[in-house]
Design a protein around this motif. Structure first.
Motif, mmCIF file in Angstrom:
data_model
loop_
_atom_site.group_PDB
_atom_site.id
_atom_site.type_symbol
_atom_site.label_atom_id
_atom_site.label_comp_id
_atom_site.label_asym_id
_atom_site.label_seq_id
_atom_site.Cartn_x
_atom_site.Cartn_y
_atom_site.Cartn_z
ATOM 1 N N VAL A 1 -3.881 9.585 2.762
ATOM 2 C CA VAL A 1 -4.805 8.686 2.076
ATOM 3 C C VAL A 1 -4.011 7.627 1.317
ATOM 4 O O VAL A 1 -2.946 7.897 0.767
ATOM 5 C CB VAL A 1 -5.699 9.492 1.097
ATOM 6 N N CYS A 2 -4.544 6.409 1.278
ATOM 7 C CA CYS A 2 -3.930 5.353 0.479
ATOM 8 C C CYS A 2 -4.160 5.698 -0.986
ATOM 9 O O CYS A 2 -5.295 5.805 -1.442
ATOM 10 C CB CYS A 2 -4.540 3.996 0.811
ATOM 11 N N THR A 3 -3.075 5.904 -1.729
ATOM 12 C CA THR A 3 -3.186 6.321 -3.125
ATOM 13 C C THR A 3 -3.231 5.137 -4.092
ATOM 14 O O THR A 3 -3.820 5.216 -5.149
ATOM 15 C CB THR A 3 -2.064 7.310 -3.489
ATOM 16 N N ARG B 1 -6.214 5.281 -6.556
ATOM 17 C CA ARG B 1 -7.263 6.210 -6.134
ATOM 18 C C ARG B 1 -7.200 7.474 -6.985
ATOM 19 O O ARG B 1 -6.158 8.106 -7.076
ATOM 20 C CB ARG B 1 -7.098 6.570 -4.670
ATOM 21 N N TRP C 1 0.834 5.215 0.845
ATOM 22 C CA TRP C 1 0.127 6.269 1.560
ATOM 23 C C TRP C 1 0.750 7.600 1.213
ATOM 24 O O TRP C 1 1.971 7.738 1.242
ATOM 25 C CB TRP C 1 0.230 6.034 3.070
ATOM 26 N N LYS C 2 -0.055 8.583 0.880
ATOM 27 C CA LYS C 2 0.475 9.897 0.527
ATOM 28 C C LYS C 2 1.023 10.612 1.758
ATOM 29 O O LYS C 2 0.342 10.747 2.763
ATOM 30 C CB LYS C 2 -0.595 10.763 -0.125
ATOM 31 N N ARG D 1 0.851 -1.193 0.000
ATOM 32 C CA ARG D 1 0.000 0.000 0.000
ATOM 33 C C ARG D 1 0.882 1.237 0.000
ATOM 34 O O ARG D 1 1.895 1.272 0.696
ATOM 35 C CB ARG D 1 -0.890 0.030 1.245
ATOM 36 N N ARG E 1 -2.917 14.253 1.671
ATOM 37 C CA ARG E 1 -1.961 13.450 2.443
ATOM 38 C C ARG E 1 -2.719 12.548 3.422
ATOM 39 O O ARG E 1 -3.833 12.842 3.831
ATOM 40 C CB ARG E 1 -0.988 14.355 3.193
ATOM 41 N N GLY F 1 0.237 15.578 -0.333
ATOM 42 C CA GLY F 1 -0.970 15.362 -1.112
ATOM 43 C C GLY F 1 -1.180 16.474 -2.108
ATOM 44 O O GLY F 1 -0.320 17.326 -2.309
ATOM 45 N N TYR G 1 -11.336 16.043 -3.134
ATOM 46 C CA TYR G 1 -11.415 14.650 -2.674
ATOM 47 C C TYR G 1 -12.855 14.190 -2.530
ATOM 48 O O TYR G 1 -13.296 13.715 -1.504
ATOM 49 C CB TYR G 1 -10.656 14.473 -1.356
ATOM 50 N N VAL H 1 -6.260 14.209 -4.073
ATOM 51 C CA VAL H 1 -6.071 13.143 -3.076
ATOM 52 C C VAL H 1 -5.101 13.682 -2.025
ATOM 53 O O VAL H 1 -3.925 13.868 -2.307
ATOM 54 C CB VAL H 1 -5.533 11.847 -3.720
#
Length: 94
Positions: free
Chosen positions: A58-60, A87, A46-47, A44, A56, A50, A93, A54
């Motif tokens: 969040v799983c990108t 994503r 993650w940002k 995974r 920071r 960001g 978002y 999307v």
């Protein structure tokens, strides 16, 4: 951390864990943290930084490590291929 050639037999997804710079096209370069979830057999991203779409934290994207396939590029270099999800979001978002 020492790296391992992705096509070597002793390569593991764990070698990808850590901070990476990623090209997000018109949004520029962003920083992501890649984690290797052994129990779920997933990678995974993650940002850390960001953008307006999307943010920071969040799983990108994620990659399912089960069902890996080996591919062949046209220039005779091999590839590792995994199914995954990315994503994409509208401004704010949504």
């Amino acid at each position: 951390r020492a790296s391992t050639d992705p096509l070597a037999r002793d390569w593991t997804a764990r070698s990808l864990e850590g901070l990476w710079l990623a090209d997000y096209g018109p949004h520029g370069t962003e920083c992501v943290f890649i984690e290797h979830d052994v129990a779920a057999a997933m990678l995974r991203a993650w940002k850390i930084t960001g953008d307006a779409h999307v943010p920071r934290g969040v799983c990108t994207w994620l990659a399912d490590l089960q069902g890996e396939t080996m591919g062949q590029e046209s220039d005779d270099l091999g590839t590792r291929e995994f199914r995954g999800q990315g994503r994409v979001a509208l401004l704010g978002y949504t």
